[in-house]
Design an enzyme around this catalytic site. Structure first.
Site, PDB file in Angstrom:
ATOM      1  N   ARG A  50       0.831  -1.212   0.000  1.00 40.18           N
ATOM      2  CA  ARG A  50       0.000   0.000   0.000  1.00 40.18           C
ATOM      3  C   ARG A  50       0.864   1.259   0.000  1.00 40.18           C
ATOM      4  O   ARG A  50       0.520   2.258  -0.640  1.00 40.18           O
ATOM      5  CB  ARG A  50      -0.962  -0.002   1.198  1.00 40.18           C
ATOM      6  CG  ARG A  50      -1.986   1.127   1.117  1.00 40.18           C
ATOM      7  CD  ARG A  50      -3.099   0.995   2.139  1.00 40.18           C
ATOM      8  NE  ARG A  50      -2.608   1.132   3.503  1.00 40.18           N
ATOM      9  CZ  ARG A  50      -3.373   0.982   4.586  1.00 40.18           C
ATOM     10  NH1 ARG A  50      -4.662   0.678   4.467  1.00 40.18           N
ATOM     11  NH2 ARG A  50      -2.863   1.116   5.790  1.00 40.18           N
ATOM     12  N   LYS A 149      -2.532   7.149   1.148  1.00 40.81           N
ATOM     13  CA  LYS A 149      -2.203   7.490   2.536  1.00 40.81           C
ATOM     14  C   LYS A 149      -1.130   8.572   2.467  1.00 40.81           C
ATOM     15  O   LYS A 149       0.061   8.314   2.583  1.00 40.81           O
ATOM     16  CB  LYS A 149      -1.717   6.239   3.281  1.00 40.81           C
ATOM     17  CG  LYS A 149      -2.594   5.920   4.501  1.00 40.81           C
ATOM     18  CD  LYS A 149      -2.171   4.677   5.194  1.00 40.81           C
ATOM     19  CE  LYS A 149      -1.914   4.904   6.661  1.00 40.81           C
ATOM     20  NZ  LYS A 149      -3.043   5.388   7.450  1.00 40.81           N
ATOM     21  N   GLU A 182     -15.940   6.601   6.697  1.00 44.90           N
ATOM     22  CA  GLU A 182     -15.043   5.928   7.640  1.00 44.90           C
ATOM     23  C   GLU A 182     -14.779   6.861   8.806  1.00 44.90           C
ATOM     24  O   GLU A 182     -15.304   7.978   8.848  1.00 44.90           O
ATOM     25  CB  GLU A 182     -13.731   5.564   6.933  1.00 44.90           C
ATOM     26  CG  GLU A 182     -12.998   6.759   6.353  1.00 44.90           C
ATOM     27  CD  GLU A 182     -11.716   6.389   5.612  1.00 44.90           C
ATOM     28  OE1 GLU A 182     -11.155   5.324   5.873  1.00 44.90           O
ATOM     29  OE2 GLU A 182     -11.283   7.198   4.783  1.00 44.90           O
TER      30      GLU A 182
HETATM   31  N1  PLP Z   1      -9.082   5.007   7.414  1.00 45.56           N
HETATM   32  C1  PLP Z   1      -8.124   5.942   7.571  1.00 45.56           C
HETATM   33  C2  PLP Z   1      -8.408   7.320   7.149  1.00 45.56           C
HETATM   34  C3  PLP Z   1      -6.884   5.591   8.130  1.00 45.56           C
HETATM   35  O1  PLP Z   1      -5.935   6.501   8.283  1.00 45.56           O
HETATM   36  C4  PLP Z   1      -6.677   4.263   8.547  1.00 45.56           C
HETATM   37  C5  PLP Z   1      -5.391   3.883   9.158  1.00 45.56           C
HETATM   38  O2  PLP Z   1      -4.503   3.430   8.511  1.00 45.56           O
HETATM   39  C6  PLP Z   1      -7.700   3.323   8.352  1.00 45.56           C
HETATM   40  C7  PLP Z   1      -8.892   3.737   7.779  1.00 45.56           C
HETATM   41  C8  PLP Z   1      -7.526   1.894   8.733  1.00 45.56           C
HETATM   42  O3  PLP Z   1      -6.689   1.251   7.823  1.00 45.56           O
HETATM   43  P1  PLP Z   1      -5.742   0.065   8.263  1.00 45.56           P
HETATM   44  O4  PLP Z   1      -6.635  -0.994   8.819  1.00 45.56           O
HETATM   45  O5  PLP Z   1      -5.076  -0.358   7.021  1.00 45.56           O
HETATM   46  O6  PLP Z   1      -4.832   0.599   9.286  1.00 45.56           O
END
Ligand code: PLP
Length: 286
Positions: A50, A149, A182
């Site tokens: 990712r 990200k 989210e």
């Molecule tokens: N949504 C956002 C905006 C995030 O920053 C994160 C953290 O990484 C997540 C969701 C959860 O993603 P992950 O389970 O890959 O950490």
């Protein structure tokens, strides 16, 4: 604490980057958040993939192969003797001038920070989080995809500020059409009449914990439905839980002044929290 910085491991006090780095000047860069449990890094390949996808999306070439990046992450843990840790790889565009043109930046800057870490929400795993739906909207996918990200997390920070202001533990983002996206750092699942639903990932980060949760639910006999959800669906859900690398799997029992279900973590949420704890303790890259 030793921090990886552009090819060297340096003490925390010496881990400094230039004020001309475009990560600092413009939030131009990408990052990951990864956890190690019991000396093993959870879903390391998925996080490294990712990170490179985020870099690709902003047209930045990380000056390391994925194998090298993976080794640096593992070495950062070893050097610091960390078994339960949070790991933060960061790649910024690097040093340029005051103009925003990335062509002025010769080489991306790579940093890996690791530190000891336990569960993020402490007692709240028992009681459940209080959510607040926020006015600020999630980045529209046609503007800045939530799947990048990026180091520009202002959108999420504004959501967090709003949630803090309103006494919530986590912000619930909606998109431009009013659909639930989210949290500021986690994905959302709801349980209603024995069905599990979650927003699709066009306007959300494709959470790695989310994918794990879908797999665990599958093993428990629940097929997660990815669909549009509104606040009504959340208010009237039997259970809500959130998933994220830092949050792990955590119940959300209050939202905008409403109790979710009974106001206590529901049975499937509890099973999820347990199953997630088990998988993180028993898998991962040593
Ligand atoms: N949504 C956002 C905006 C995030 O920053 C994160 C953290 O990484 C997540 C969701 C959860 O993603 P992950 O389970 O890959 O950490």
């Amino acid at each position: 604490l030793l921090i990886y910085l552009d090819g060297n491991f340096v003490p925390k006090s010496e881990a400094k980057v230039s004020v001309y780095d475009h990560g600092f000047l413009y939030g131009d860069g990408v990052f990951e958040g990864i956890r190690a449990y019991n000396g093993r890094v959870f879903k390391l390949k998925e996080h490294v993939d990712r990170l490179y996808d985020s870099a690709k999306a902003i047209a930045m070439d990380i000056p390391l192969t994925k194998e090298e990046m993976t080794e640096i992450i593992l070495e950062t843990l070893r050097k610091n003797n960390l078994k339960d840790a949070y790991i933060r790889p960061i790649v910024s565009r690097g040093i340029g001038d005051l103009g925003l043109d990335p062509r002025k930046c010769e080489k991306p800057c790579v940093v890996v920070i690791a530190q000891g870490w336990g569960a993020m929400y402490g007692d709240l795993y028992e009681v459940g989080l209080t959510g607040v739906s926020v006015c600020i909207r999630r980045n529209a996918p046609d503007a800045l995809s939530p799947n990048i990200k990026s180091l520009n997390y202002l959108n999420n920070i504004l959501a967090k500020i709003e949630a803090n202001e309103k006494g919530g533990d986590e912000a619930i983002f909606l998109d431009q059409n009013g659909f639930v996206c989210e949290g500021s750092g986690d994905n959302i699942f709801i349980v209603k009449n024995d069905q599990v639903l979650t927003p699709n990932t066009v306007s959300n980060l494709k959470g790695i914990t989310r994918a794990t949760a879908i797999e665990l639910l599958d093993e428990m006999g629940y097929k997660t439905i990815e669909t549009n959800l509104g606040l009504f669906d959340l208010y009237t859900a039997d259970e809500i839980f959130v998933t994220g690398t830092a949050a792990e799997a955590a119940p959300l029992t209050r939202l905008d002044g409403r109790l979710i279900g009974t106001g206590k973590p529901g049975p499937l949420t509890k099973k999820m929290v347990e199953a997630f704890e088990k998988i993180t303790q028993n898998t991962g890259t040593p």
